[in-house]
Design an enzyme around this catalytic site. Structure first.
Site, PDB file in Angstrom:
ATOM      1  N   THR A  27      -0.984   0.604  -1.697  1.00  0.00           N
ATOM      2  CA  THR A  27      -2.231   1.035  -1.253  1.00  0.00           C
ATOM      3  C   THR A  27      -2.218   0.309   0.107  1.00  0.00           C
ATOM      4  OG1 THR A  27      -3.868  -0.734  -2.048  1.00  0.00           O
ATOM      5  CG2 THR A  27      -3.262   1.155  -3.207  1.00  0.00           C
ATOM      6  N   ALA A  56      -2.104  -4.677  -2.955  1.00  0.00           N
ATOM      7  CA  ALA A  56      -3.531  -4.547  -2.561  1.00  0.00           C
ATOM      8  C   ALA A  56      -3.254  -5.385  -1.180  1.00  0.00           C
ATOM      9  CB  ALA A  56      -4.622  -4.929  -3.356  1.00  0.00           C
ATOM     10  N   ILE A  82       0.258  -8.598  -3.189  1.00  0.00           N
ATOM     11  CA  ILE A  82      -0.747  -8.932  -2.112  1.00  0.00           C
ATOM     12  C   ILE A  82       0.105  -8.400  -0.973  1.00  0.00           C
ATOM     13  CG2 ILE A  82      -2.134 -10.594  -0.630  1.00  0.00           C
ATOM     14  CD1 ILE A  82      -3.048 -10.033  -3.476  1.00  0.00           C
ATOM     15  N   LYS A  83      -0.528  -7.600  -0.073  1.00  0.00           N
ATOM     16  CA  LYS A  83      -0.181  -6.973   1.150  1.00  0.00           C
ATOM     17  C   LYS A  83      -0.930  -7.820   2.252  1.00  0.00           C
ATOM     18  CE  LYS A  83       1.272  -2.448   2.154  1.00  0.00           C
ATOM     19  NZ  LYS A  83       0.557  -0.954   2.177  1.00  0.00           N
ATOM     20  N   VAL A  84      -0.020  -8.302   3.275  1.00  0.00           N
ATOM     21  CA  VAL A  84      -0.436  -9.089   4.351  1.00  0.00           C
ATOM     22  C   VAL A  84       0.175  -8.584   5.715  1.00  0.00           C
ATOM     23  CG1 VAL A  84      -0.967 -11.100   3.045  1.00  0.00           C
ATOM     24  CG2 VAL A  84       1.365 -10.780   4.334  1.00  0.00           C
TER      25      VAL A  84
END
Ligand code: G3P
Length: 230
Positions: A27, A56, A82-84
């Site tokens: 997402t 996310a 975790i998307k960074v």
């Protein structure tokens, strides 16, 4: 090659999860805005539907807040990734979160140099956006070719190439040819993968010919025995 689904639309995810072909989901803030529901609830529900990695994305731009956001999001479910963003601050957050055992997807990658930095920062996934490169007249697939070649040459790099910003069936096929680890596919493209006009035409002809035989593979006895088995 793993298939992730690139959407925050829960109905689409439920529907496509039933194919048994979906290994995870991605997402981003734009997809969450489109879904129009509370971010954490969306992620929790996707994680229940799909056992694989569910990305996310943090929305802070400084390392400290990104890490705090990442820690909070990671508590939603064991399969949250975790998307960074691929910025100096994002890569520092990647290093810290990865060091704590959290899976990290480094997003908005547009060059091989950036992908190397993501791998050095301990990313689980790096997401090159190929469609957006095509949009500005470059060949997004050349970037996938470069990154796959580099990662194969560097045994110490454990990061997986997650091909993002996919716009067509051709993108999926090219990514597979190049040996990418993951493709994140919009629902419309995933559905398009099934279709070929000669399949439809061929099936229609087979069924029409079968009809002329007057036969049926299952008879009343088969229906009775399958009802008993249930
Ligand atoms: O998950 C992010 C990425 O796939 C975005 O795609 O079509 O907005 O460039 P797009």
């Amino acid at each position: 090659m793993k298939f992730f689904i690139d959407t925050a639309d829960l109905d689409e995810i439920r529907d496509l999860a039933a194919t048994g072909l979906i290994d995870g989901a991605t997402t981003n803030p734009s997809l969450v805005a489109k879904a129009g529901r509370k971010f954490e609830d969306i992620i929790a529900e996707i994680c229940e539907i799909l056992p694989g990695p569910v990305s996310a994305e943090v929305t802070a731009t400084d390392t400290e807040t990104m890490v705090s956001e990442g820690r909070k999001l990671a508590k939603i479910a064991a399969n949250v990734t975790i998307k960074v963003p691929l910025t100096p601050e994002g890569l520092k957050a990647c290093k810290m979160l990865s060091g704590e055992g959290t899976k990290v997807n480094v997003t908005l990658c547009f060059s091989a140099g950036q992908a190397i930095l993501a791998a050095k920062s301990g990313a689980t996934f790096v997401s090159p956006f190929i469609g957006r490169l095509d949009d500005i007249g470059l060949r997004g697939m050349d970037l996938i070719d470069d990154i796959c070649t580099i990662f194969r040459a560097q045994a110490a790099f454990k990061t997986e190439v997650l091909v993002a910003s996919i716009r067509s069936v051709g993108h999926v096929i090219e990514a597979a040819k190049l040996g990418a680890h993951v493709v994140t596919i919009p629902p419309s493209v995933l559905r398009a993968l099934y279709h070929h006009p000669l399949t439809d035409k061929g099936l229609a002809a087979f069924l029409a010919d079968w009809e002329t035989t007057g036969q049926s593979i299952l008879d009343d006895k088969d229906s009775a025995s399958s009802a008993a088995a249930e």
